[in-house]
Motif scaffolding. Sequence first.
Motif, mmCIF file in Angstrom:
data_model
loop_
_atom_site.group_PDB
_atom_site.id
_atom_site.type_symbol
_atom_site.label_atom_id
_atom_site.label_comp_id
_atom_site.label_asym_id
_atom_site.label_seq_id
_atom_site.Cartn_x
_atom_site.Cartn_y
_atom_site.Cartn_z
ATOM 1 N N CYS A 1 0.830 -1.210 0.000
ATOM 2 C CA CYS A 1 0.000 0.000 0.000
ATOM 3 C C CYS A 1 0.864 1.259 0.000
ATOM 4 C CB CYS A 1 -0.923 0.004 1.214
ATOM 5 S SG CYS A 1 -2.280 -1.169 1.109
ATOM 6 N N VAL A 2 1.884 1.266 0.831
ATOM 7 C CA VAL A 2 2.747 2.446 0.929
ATOM 8 C C VAL A 2 3.427 2.737 -0.404
ATOM 9 C CG1 VAL A 2 4.865 3.340 1.969
ATOM 10 C CG2 VAL A 2 3.113 2.298 3.414
ATOM 11 N N PHE A 3 3.966 1.721 -1.048
ATOM 12 C CA PHE A 3 4.686 1.954 -2.302
ATOM 13 C C PHE A 3 3.733 2.164 -3.482
ATOM 14 C CE2 PHE A 3 8.163 0.398 0.217
ATOM 15 C CZ PHE A 3 9.271 1.058 -0.302
ATOM 16 N N LEU A 4 2.510 1.683 -3.377
ATOM 17 C CA LEU A 4 1.537 1.928 -4.443
ATOM 18 C C LEU A 4 1.049 3.376 -4.452
ATOM 19 C CD1 LEU A 4 -0.895 -1.149 -4.705
ATOM 20 C CD2 LEU A 4 0.451 -0.121 -6.554
ATOM 21 N N PHE A 5 0.868 3.956 -3.266
ATOM 22 C CA PHE A 5 0.219 5.258 -3.176
ATOM 23 C C PHE A 5 1.144 6.413 -2.809
ATOM 24 C CE2 PHE A 5 -3.319 2.236 -2.044
ATOM 25 C CZ PHE A 5 -3.987 2.368 -3.253
ATOM 26 N N SER A 6 2.357 6.140 -2.364
ATOM 27 C CA SER A 6 3.269 7.222 -1.992
ATOM 28 C C SER A 6 3.980 7.769 -3.225
ATOM 29 C CB SER A 6 4.304 6.723 -0.974
ATOM 30 O OG SER A 6 5.117 5.709 -1.564
ATOM 31 N N PRO A 7 4.435 9.024 -3.179
ATOM 32 C CA PRO A 7 5.190 9.588 -4.312
ATOM 33 C C PRO A 7 6.448 8.768 -4.587
ATOM 34 C CG PRO A 7 4.561 11.298 -2.740
ATOM 35 C CD PRO A 7 4.258 9.997 -2.087
ATOM 36 N N ALA B 1 -4.238 -6.516 -13.238
ATOM 37 C CA ALA B 1 -2.823 -6.196 -13.044
ATOM 38 C C ALA B 1 -2.485 -6.105 -11.558
ATOM 39 C CB ALA B 1 -2.484 -4.888 -13.743
ATOM 40 N N LEU B 2 -3.414 -5.550 -10.772
ATOM 41 C CA LEU B 2 -3.195 -5.436 -9.332
ATOM 42 C C LEU B 2 -3.096 -6.811 -8.681
ATOM 43 C CD1 LEU B 2 -3.036 -3.279 -7.033
ATOM 44 C CD2 LEU B 2 -5.474 -3.687 -6.688
ATOM 45 N N LEU B 3 -3.977 -7.714 -9.078
ATOM 46 C CA LEU B 3 -3.939 -9.067 -8.527
ATOM 47 C C LEU B 3 -2.656 -9.790 -8.923
ATOM 48 C CD1 LEU B 3 -7.653 -10.108 -9.136
ATOM 49 C CD2 LEU B 3 -6.572 -9.613 -6.943
ATOM 50 N N VAL B 4 -2.230 -9.600 -10.165
ATOM 51 C CA VAL B 4 -0.958 -10.192 -10.603
ATOM 52 C C VAL B 4 0.194 -9.622 -9.773
ATOM 53 C CG1 VAL B 4 0.697 -10.327 -12.512
ATOM 54 C CG2 VAL B 4 -1.737 -10.712 -12.938
ATOM 55 N N LEU B 5 0.146 -8.320 -9.508
ATOM 56 C CA LEU B 5 1.173 -7.686 -8.680
ATOM 57 C C LEU B 5 1.206 -8.305 -7.285
ATOM 58 C CD1 LEU B 5 3.245 -5.356 -8.261
ATOM 59 C CD2 LEU B 5 1.313 -3.966 -7.481
ATOM 60 N N PHE B 6 0.031 -8.475 -6.674
ATOM 61 C CA PHE B 6 -0.034 -9.098 -5.348
ATOM 62 C C PHE B 6 0.606 -10.486 -5.364
ATOM 63 C CE2 PHE B 6 -4.183 -6.703 -4.052
ATOM 64 C CZ PHE B 6 -3.451 -5.531 -3.942
ATOM 65 N N PHE C 1 10.923 -2.776 -8.382
ATOM 66 C CA PHE C 1 10.783 -2.930 -9.826
ATOM 67 C C PHE C 1 9.359 -3.347 -10.195
ATOM 68 C CE2 PHE C 1 10.787 -5.766 -13.544
ATOM 69 C CZ PHE C 1 11.242 -4.881 -14.512
ATOM 70 N N LEU C 2 8.782 -4.288 -9.442
ATOM 71 C CA LEU C 2 7.425 -4.751 -9.725
ATOM 72 C C LEU C 2 6.402 -3.637 -9.493
ATOM 73 C CD1 LEU C 2 7.679 -8.297 -8.103
ATOM 74 C CD2 LEU C 2 7.482 -7.786 -10.539
ATOM 75 N N ILE C 3 6.556 -2.902 -8.396
ATOM 76 C CA ILE C 3 5.652 -1.781 -8.129
ATOM 77 C C ILE C 3 5.786 -0.711 -9.212
ATOM 78 C CG2 ILE C 3 5.096 0.094 -6.529
ATOM 79 C CD1 ILE C 3 4.220 -2.475 -5.402
ATOM 80 N N TRP C 4 7.011 -0.436 -9.603
ATOM 81 C CA TRP C 4 7.256 0.580 -10.630
ATOM 82 C C TRP C 4 6.615 0.192 -11.959
ATOM 83 C CZ3 TRP C 4 10.526 0.371 -15.087
ATOM 84 C CH2 TRP C 4 10.668 1.600 -15.742
ATOM 85 N N GLN C 5 6.647 -1.073 -12.310
ATOM 86 C CA GLN C 5 6.013 -1.535 -13.547
ATOM 87 C C GLN C 5 4.510 -1.267 -13.516
ATOM 88 O OE1 GLN C 5 7.251 -2.914 -16.503
ATOM 89 N NE2 GLN C 5 9.197 -2.188 -15.668
ATOM 90 N N TYR C 6 3.894 -1.515 -12.369
ATOM 91 C CA TYR C 6 2.456 -1.224 -12.249
ATOM 92 C C TYR C 6 2.212 0.283 -12.332
ATOM 93 C CZ TYR C 6 -2.307 -1.030 -10.505
ATOM 94 O OH TYR C 6 -3.652 -0.785 -10.388
ATOM 95 N N ARG C 7 2.975 1.062 -11.585
ATOM 96 C CA ARG C 7 2.775 2.514 -11.546
ATOM 97 C C ARG C 7 3.049 3.145 -12.908
ATOM 98 N NH1 ARG C 7 3.334 5.064 -6.102
ATOM 99 N NH2 ARG C 7 3.504 6.988 -7.308
ATOM 100 N N LYS C 8 3.987 2.595 -13.652
ATOM 101 C CA LYS C 8 4.307 3.147 -14.971
ATOM 102 C C LYS C 8 3.112 3.049 -15.907
ATOM 103 C CE LYS C 8 7.042 0.848 -17.739
ATOM 104 N NZ LYS C 8 8.253 0.266 -18.415
#
Length: 300
Positions: free
Chosen positions: A47-53, A126-131, A104-111
């Motif tokens: 959650c922190v890395f998904l929503f933080s700057p 994509a979110l479920l795959v990330l989890f 890297f995985l979080i960045w791929q989603y955020r990108k």
Amino acid sequence: MDQPWIKYSFLGVLYAVAFNCLWVVSAQLELIPNVVSWYLPAGLRICVFLFSPIRSWPYLFVIDRIAFLLFFHSGGWLSSPVFYPESLIWYVTHFVLYPFSFIFLIWQYRKRFGTHVLTSINNACALLVLFIVTSITNATLFVGRRALDDPHVAINLIQNITNMALGDLVGIFFIFPLVLLTQKLLFHFDEQSVAAAGQCTVVWLFLLSGYFFLTIFHDGYDQYVKLVALLPAVFYTFKYGVIGAMCSVFFVCAMTYMVALLTQGPTVENQIYMIAISICLFLIAGAEFNKRQFSTHTPN
């Protein structure tokens, strides 16, 4: 003068403290026989890395790793040779492989999707795959590292990786709905959202209370309760979309924990139930949001 490093440093301290507090709570829960293993820090981390700057990530990483060393070093508050063997492979795993693979995985989603979650069927998938991928990756790294030091871990390597990955997923599906629901209610506050969350909460609390009183007289209701719980979960997800889904996921997790605690149910079965129901509700929520957005923008 705006000094973002102060804000990001403070965020890093909060994250490090909360992460290790949740670790302590999770470790205590795992000591209860036959109870669902919730690795709650996994949910906070994602959650922190998904929503933080993204600019705050270096601060989060550095402060979190410093706190980890302070807590787990020999003589630290959480010191344990299992978690801090002071070997080269330990340092490589915790300070190189684990953080960079996760980021890297979080960045791929955020990108691709930014901070948007459950706003379409595509980012829901994509979110479920990330989890799932982050859980499997973390479990593989940590269990693999321990397998090099402990032959007992190496013998049941696949089973140990699976168990840890399931614990990560359960922790994610418990924490993520709370964070997303709080975010929606704080930043998109309106009477309809509050009413939806309130109605879902009241009904789910009623179901949980009813189940608790039933188990006082008989302990064979766990399978029936799990089956009946599908009805309000699906209903509120279709009716209220993301808010209904997040309330339902949280209370399904809470209900399953109660089932395991009161009936001594099998851990793996309860974990798989929670994960399967959560995945279904996430997909339905994404599809419903996508459908409503399409309907709103479709000209008459």
